[in-house]
Design a protein around this motif. Structure first.
Motif, PDB file in Angstrom:
ATOM      1  N   UNK A  42     -10.041   8.559   5.067  1.00 17.17           N
ATOM      2  CA  UNK A  42      -9.333   7.312   4.783  1.00 17.17           C
ATOM      3  C   UNK A  42      -8.915   6.692   6.100  1.00 17.17           C
ATOM      4  N   UNK A  43      -9.350   5.461   6.345  1.00 21.42           N
ATOM      5  CA  UNK A  43      -9.025   4.780   7.604  1.00 21.42           C
ATOM      6  C   UNK A  43      -7.596   4.257   7.644  1.00 21.42           C
ATOM      7  N   UNK A  44      -6.958   4.108   6.482  1.00 16.65           N
ATOM      8  CA  UNK A  44      -5.604   3.553   6.428  1.00 16.65           C
ATOM      9  C   UNK A  44      -4.752   4.380   5.457  1.00 16.65           C
ATOM     10  N   UNK A  45      -3.985   5.307   5.995  1.00 14.59           N
ATOM     11  CA  UNK A  45      -3.150   6.161   5.157  1.00 14.59           C
ATOM     12  C   UNK A  45      -1.859   5.425   4.818  1.00 14.59           C
ATOM     13  N   UNK A  46      -1.586   5.319   3.505  1.00 17.24           N
ATOM     14  CA  UNK A  46      -0.367   4.668   3.020  1.00 17.24           C
ATOM     15  C   UNK A  46       0.435   5.710   2.254  1.00 17.24           C
ATOM     16  N   UNK A  47       1.506   6.181   2.873  1.00 14.37           N
ATOM     17  CA  UNK A  47       2.312   7.214   2.243  1.00 14.37           C
ATOM     18  C   UNK A  47       3.714   7.220   2.849  1.00 14.37           C
ATOM     19  N   UNK A  48       4.581   6.335   2.367  1.00 16.14           N
ATOM     20  CA  UNK A  48       5.922   6.244   2.941  1.00 16.14           C
ATOM     21  C   UNK A  48       6.903   7.292   2.406  1.00 16.14           C
ATOM     22  N   UNK A  49       6.471   8.123   1.474  1.00 13.07           N
ATOM     23  CA  UNK A  49       7.388   9.047   0.797  1.00 13.07           C
ATOM     24  C   UNK A  49       7.571  10.324   1.622  1.00 13.07           C
ATOM     25  N   UNK A  50       8.801  10.836   1.638  1.00 14.29           N
ATOM     26  CA  UNK A  50       9.117  11.993   2.480  1.00 14.29           C
ATOM     27  C   UNK A  50       9.740  13.150   1.719  1.00 14.29           C
ATOM     28  N   UNK A  51      10.117  12.958   0.452  1.00  8.56           N
ATOM     29  CA  UNK A  51      10.805  13.998  -0.311  1.00  8.56           C
ATOM     30  C   UNK A  51       9.972  14.441  -1.499  1.00  8.56           C
ATOM     31  N   UNK A  58       2.192   6.377  -5.881  1.00  8.50           N
ATOM     32  CA  UNK A  58       2.133   4.951  -5.549  1.00  8.50           C
ATOM     33  C   UNK A  58       1.557   4.724  -4.156  1.00  8.50           C
ATOM     34  N   UNK A  59       1.347   5.794  -3.414  1.00  8.66           N
ATOM     35  CA  UNK A  59       0.685   5.739  -2.118  1.00  8.66           C
ATOM     36  C   UNK A  59      -0.565   6.607  -2.178  1.00  8.66           C
ATOM     37  N   UNK A  60      -1.010   7.068  -1.022  1.00  2.00           N
ATOM     38  CA  UNK A  60      -2.164   7.957  -0.977  1.00  2.00           C
ATOM     39  C   UNK A  60      -1.725   9.375  -1.318  1.00  2.00           C
ATOM     40  N   UNK A  61      -2.470  10.015  -2.198  1.00  2.00           N
ATOM     41  CA  UNK A  61      -2.179  11.394  -2.596  1.00  2.00           C
ATOM     42  C   UNK A  61      -3.398  11.951  -3.318  1.00  2.00           C
ATOM     43  N   UNK A  62      -3.523  13.262  -3.313  1.00  2.00           N
ATOM     44  CA  UNK A  62      -4.505  13.914  -4.172  1.00  2.00           C
ATOM     45  C   UNK A  62      -3.740  14.444  -5.380  1.00  2.00           C
TER      46      UNK A  62
END
Length: 91
Positions: A42-51, A58-62
């Protein structure tokens, strides 16, 4: 779809079923666990979650959904973000 242990699979597009080679996965059985391995490009990782248990889908995840008896209304799920944040759920 029945999966075979150790074989590589690709993510499929929801509507057409077309394979997307940017996400491949396989699984193996351990002595006391089921192991999944994902390789995602993935060229653009979107994952603002930390907990853990944030809304990481709602972001990138498997995501892995497992139904013990094939009833798709009864399942356990685990999701993992690119940064190791986890979400656990199920019905």
């Amino acid at each position: 779809m029945k999966l075979c242990e150790g074989k590589k699979y690709y993510l499929r597009e929801n509507k057409t079923g077309r394979e997307d080679v940017s996400c491949e996965f396989c699984y193996t059985f351990g002595k006391d666990a089921l192991h999944f391995h994902f390789d995602v490009k993935d060229d653009e990782v979107i994952s603002p979650y930390r907990n853990d248990n944030d809304d990481i889908w709602q972001g990138d995840a498997v995501e892995v959904f497992i139904s013990p008896d094939g009833d798709l209304t009864r399942y356990k799920e685990i999701e993992v973000s690119p940064f190791g944040v986890r979400f656990y759920g199920g019905q």
